[in-house]
Write a protein that holds these residues in place. Structure first.
Motif, PDB file in Angstrom:
ATOM      1  N   CYS A  68       0.886  -1.191   0.033  1.00 30.01           N
ATOM      2  CA  CYS A  68      -0.180  -0.059  -0.105  1.00 30.01           C
ATOM      3  C   CYS A  68       0.670   1.115  -0.265  1.00 30.01           C
ATOM      4  CB  CYS A  68      -1.000  -0.043   1.106  1.00 30.01           C
ATOM      5  SG  CYS A  68      -1.880   1.419   1.336  1.00 30.01           S
ATOM      6  N   ARG A 107       3.430  -2.654  -7.935  1.00 33.78           N
ATOM      7  CA  ARG A 107       3.177  -1.320  -6.992  1.00 33.78           C
ATOM      8  C   ARG A 107       4.510  -1.177  -6.397  1.00 33.78           C
ATOM      9  NH1 ARG A 107      -2.546  -0.157  -4.757  1.00 33.78           N
ATOM     10  NH2 ARG A 107      -1.231   0.776  -2.996  1.00 33.78           N
ATOM     11  N   LYS A 114       0.809   8.621  -0.304  1.00 34.97           N
ATOM     12  CA  LYS A 114      -0.586   8.184   0.254  1.00 34.97           C
ATOM     13  C   LYS A 114      -1.596   9.312   0.327  1.00 34.97           C
ATOM     14  CE  LYS A 114      -1.082   4.720   0.330  1.00 34.97           C
ATOM     15  NZ  LYS A 114      -1.546   3.750  -0.703  1.00 34.97           N
ATOM     16  N   PRO A 115      -2.837   9.132  -0.120  1.00 36.98           N
ATOM     17  CA  PRO A 115      -3.861  10.107   0.256  1.00 36.98           C
ATOM     18  C   PRO A 115      -4.376   9.729   1.472  1.00 36.98           C
ATOM     19  CG  PRO A 115      -4.645   8.153  -1.221  1.00 36.98           C
ATOM     20  CD  PRO A 115      -3.170   8.078  -1.157  1.00 36.98           C
ATOM     21  N   GLY A 279      -5.997   7.984  -7.979  1.00 37.54           N
ATOM     22  CA  GLY A 279      -6.763   7.656  -6.676  1.00 37.54           C
ATOM     23  C   GLY A 279      -8.412   7.877  -6.526  1.00 37.54           C
ATOM     24  N   ASP A 280      -8.939   7.180  -5.979  1.00 42.79           N
ATOM     25  CA  ASP A 280     -10.248   7.517  -5.810  1.00 42.79           C
ATOM     26  C   ASP A 280     -10.795   8.846  -5.096  1.00 42.79           C
ATOM     27  OD1 ASP A 280     -13.063   6.256  -6.272  1.00 42.79           O
ATOM     28  OD2 ASP A 280     -13.047   6.124  -4.107  1.00 42.79           O
ATOM     29  N   ARG A 281      -9.808   9.454  -4.482  1.00 41.75           N
ATOM     30  CA  ARG A 281      -9.931  10.579  -3.930  1.00 41.75           C
ATOM     31  C   ARG A 281      -9.447  11.698  -4.745  1.00 41.75           C
ATOM     32  NH1 ARG A 281      -8.074   6.826  -0.593  1.00 41.75           N
ATOM     33  NH2 ARG A 281      -9.101   6.575   1.756  1.00 41.75           N
ATOM     34  N   LYS A 303      -9.129   4.464 -10.106  1.00 42.20           N
ATOM     35  CA  LYS A 303      -9.590   3.979  -9.079  1.00 42.20           C
ATOM     36  C   LYS A 303     -11.173   4.098  -9.253  1.00 42.20           C
ATOM     37  CE  LYS A 303      -6.644   1.686  -6.741  1.00 42.20           C
ATOM     38  NZ  LYS A 303      -6.781   1.266  -5.231  1.00 42.20           N
ATOM     39  N   ARG A 334     -13.232  -0.807  -6.984  1.00 42.94           N
ATOM     40  CA  ARG A 334     -12.843  -1.214  -5.383  1.00 42.94           C
ATOM     41  C   ARG A 334     -14.062  -0.878  -4.851  1.00 42.94           C
ATOM     42  NH1 ARG A 334     -13.050   2.531  -2.727  1.00 42.94           N
ATOM     43  NH2 ARG A 334     -11.012   3.080  -1.745  1.00 42.94           N
ATOM     44  N   HIS A 366      -9.541  -2.344  -1.181  1.00 39.90           N
ATOM     45  CA  HIS A 366      -9.664  -1.044  -0.520  1.00 39.90           C
ATOM     46  C   HIS A 366     -11.107  -0.867  -0.340  1.00 39.90           C
ATOM     47  CE1 HIS A 366      -5.672  -0.387  -2.191  1.00 39.90           C
ATOM     48  NE2 HIS A 366      -5.553   0.503  -0.960  1.00 39.90           N
ATOM     49  N   GLU A 408      -2.914  -5.591  -2.862  1.00 39.09           N
ATOM     50  CA  GLU A 408      -2.090  -5.149  -1.923  1.00 39.09           C
ATOM     51  C   GLU A 408      -1.196  -6.423  -1.054  1.00 39.09           C
ATOM     52  OE1 GLU A 408      -2.923  -0.341  -1.159  1.00 39.09           O
ATOM     53  OE2 GLU A 408      -3.825  -1.681   0.326  1.00 39.09           O
TER      54      GLU A 408
HETATM   55  C1  PEP Z   1      -4.374   2.553  -2.696  1.00 34.13           C
HETATM   56  O1  PEP Z   1      -4.346   1.978  -4.008  1.00 34.13           O
HETATM   57  O2  PEP Z   1      -3.367   2.360  -2.078  1.00 34.13           O
HETATM   58  C2  PEP Z   1      -5.392   3.614  -2.651  1.00 34.13           C
HETATM   59  C3  PEP Z   1      -5.332   4.392  -1.496  1.00 34.13           C
HETATM   60  O3  PEP Z   1      -6.509   3.450  -3.208  1.00 34.13           O
HETATM   61  P1  PEP Z   1      -8.057   4.028  -3.391  1.00 34.13           P
HETATM   62  O4  PEP Z   1      -7.517   5.439  -4.186  1.00 34.13           O
HETATM   63  O5  PEP Z   1      -8.602   2.978  -4.342  1.00 34.13           O
HETATM   64  O6  PEP Z   1      -8.436   4.294  -2.147  1.00 34.13           O
END
Ligand code: PEP
Ligand code: CO
Length: 471
Positions: A68, A107, A114-115, A279-281, A303, A334, A366, A408
């Protein structure tokens, strides 16, 4: 590309932004990174894209996996080797199961940022910025260590370079050489019936390899080495921008057939890694990340979580892939095992109606994160498997193709996800819980997942044959 430059993201709203107090330090880091050589080449990226075109056409499968949050500390021989070996073994099982080539995308070598759902956290009564990954700040829970330090961007480059250098060296020295016997390590499997099943699969894989050797079919480069591509979330755009460089004309096999006008055209590649994802965010249509991603020629991932609206998904595809290039976009779904059935069908239908043919990949990690009563973040092997199985079934039912899985995982014997044939329970989680972000499958759980997914494909192939005979 209209109105796009590697820096045009700067004029758009940005989510998950890192606020650097040390602006001089940031400029120094950026100037330094701009002068350094790229980590990968447009030619390698074009090769990956060719492979991904086959995936989009349903002729190959992608295995994407790794930590991750990668740490600078993971840049060592043992951990890199363990991860490469695991990815290789999993891919062999999947080749056997799906009867298709498997493209390996790790990865690794850049998966540092990281978000976070919250920008700050409170530890022992002290509120400080959350840990955002080794390329941003330190994990140690003190306000000083959590302050974003721009020199970490340069450190990230050198750790990526050292990791990638060792991956390349290990692969070219035969770490993936299938002539050497593989240790499948099935000792942990407690149920005799499951153990027997896995042993049957490994002996079938080993037999095929032995047969190729006896028949003299193993002399090509293919059996001694393997391609492993690198990937990370393209989150810190200051960093990505510095490694985004122009290249004249499309490279690779497409070059020969290109019209002359295209050959002189400049294409931008983000040369920090082969494959990058949003990323999803950070996938907002009008946001800085989508702006950056729409201009790079790398294959990219998006994502797709439960909050994505079907029309928004199509609008995103139109922005990042207006020419509907095959193999360009991978949608990484996800949702979670309990939500996938509510969302995936509508997403598939909207994409089909739009005329886009992205690769669909399932990230069963996730959407399945939860906390134990004592507050440890974990994931249940059963939920992970359930989301994967449902993804496979839903795609089949909608005349769509599940082209890959995104996991992951780590090559280490960690205790972060519960379940699997080793029977890890919540009580056992604290034994070797070493992740700095999300819980990962350990080596044995990851292999087991590959066995089970391979089984889904095999069962389906057998079922399809039965159906054919019935007709
Ligand atoms: C990730 O892949 O570690 C992650 C933060 O994923 P997501 O953007 O899908 O939450
Ligand atoms: Co994660």
């Amino acid at each position: 590309m209209a109105d796009w430059t590697p820096a045009s993201w700067r004029s758009k709203p940005l989510k998950q932004e890192v606020l650097y107090e040390d602006q001089d330090g940031l400029q120094n880091a950026i100037q330094r990174l701009r002068k350094l050589p790229p980590l990968v080449t447009p030619h390698e990226i074009a090769n990956l894209k060719q492979c991904l075109k086959r995936v989009a056409a349903g002729e190959a499968f992608v295995l994407q996996g790794g930590d991750c949050a990668e740490l600078f500390d993971y840049c060592n021989q043992d951990m890199i080797e363990a991860k490469i070996k695991l990815m290789l073994q999993m891919s062999l099982i999947l080749i056997w199961g799906a009867n298709k080539p498997v493209i390996r995308v790790a990865r690794i070598a850049g998966q540092f940022a990281k978000p976070r759902s919250s920008a700050v956290e409170t530890v022992n009564g002290v509120t400080m910025p959350s840990f955002r990954g080794d390329n941003v700040n330190g994990f140690e829970a003190t306000p000083g260590s959590r302050k974003p330090d721009p020199s970490r961007l340069v450190d990230a480059y050198f750790h990526s370079a050292a990791t990638l250098n060792y991956i390349r060296a290990a692969l070219s020295s035969g770490i993936a050489d299938l002539h050497s016997p593989l240790d499948w390590g099935l000792g942990h499997v407690k149920t005799p019936a499951i153990k027997e099943k896995y042993e049957k699969i490994t002996s079938s894989v080993t037999d095929s390899l032995r047969f190729m050797r006896t028949a003299g079919l193993d002399t090509a480069r293919g059996i001694e080495t393997a391609d492993i591509y690198t990937s990370h979330e393209g989150l810190i755009l200051e960093y990505e921008e510095t490694l985004t460089r122009p290249s004249k004309g499309h490279v690779g096999s497409a070059a020969a057939t290109q019209p002359a006008a295209q050959k002189d055209k400049e294409f931008y590649y983000d040369l920090s890694g082969h494959f990058l994802w949003i990323g999803d965010r950070t996938r907002q249509l009008d946001g800085g990340h989508v702006e950056f991603f729409r201009g790079i020629s790398n294959p990219i991932g998006i994502k797709v979580g439960p909050t994505m609206q079907p029309d928004e998904l199509v609008a995103l595809l139109d922005v990042v892939n207006p020419d509907k290039e095959l193999g360009k976009v991978t949608l990484i779904s996800r949702y979670g095992g309990s939500k996938i059935a509510d969302h995936l069908p509508a997403h598939i239908k909207a994409v089909q109606a739009s005329g886009h043919t992205p690769i669909w990949q399932c990230d069963p990690m996730h959407g399945n994160t939860r906390s134990t009563p004592s507050g440890i973040k974990t994931r249940n092997f059963t939920d992970i498997l359930s989301e994967l199985r449902q993804a496979l079934e839903i795609h089949r039912a909608h005349d769509s193709y599940l082209g890959g899985m995104h996991l992951e995982l780590t090559g280490e014997a960690v205790t972060e996800c519960v379940g699997g044939a080793g029977g890890l329970t919540e009580d056992g989680l604290s034994e070797r819980y070493t992740t700095f972000c999300d819980p990962r499958l350990n080596e044995k759980q990851a292999l087991e997942l590959a066995f089970l997914v391979a089984g889904f494909y095999r069962d389906h192939a057998t079922q399809a044959k039965v159906d054919d005979t019935a007709v």
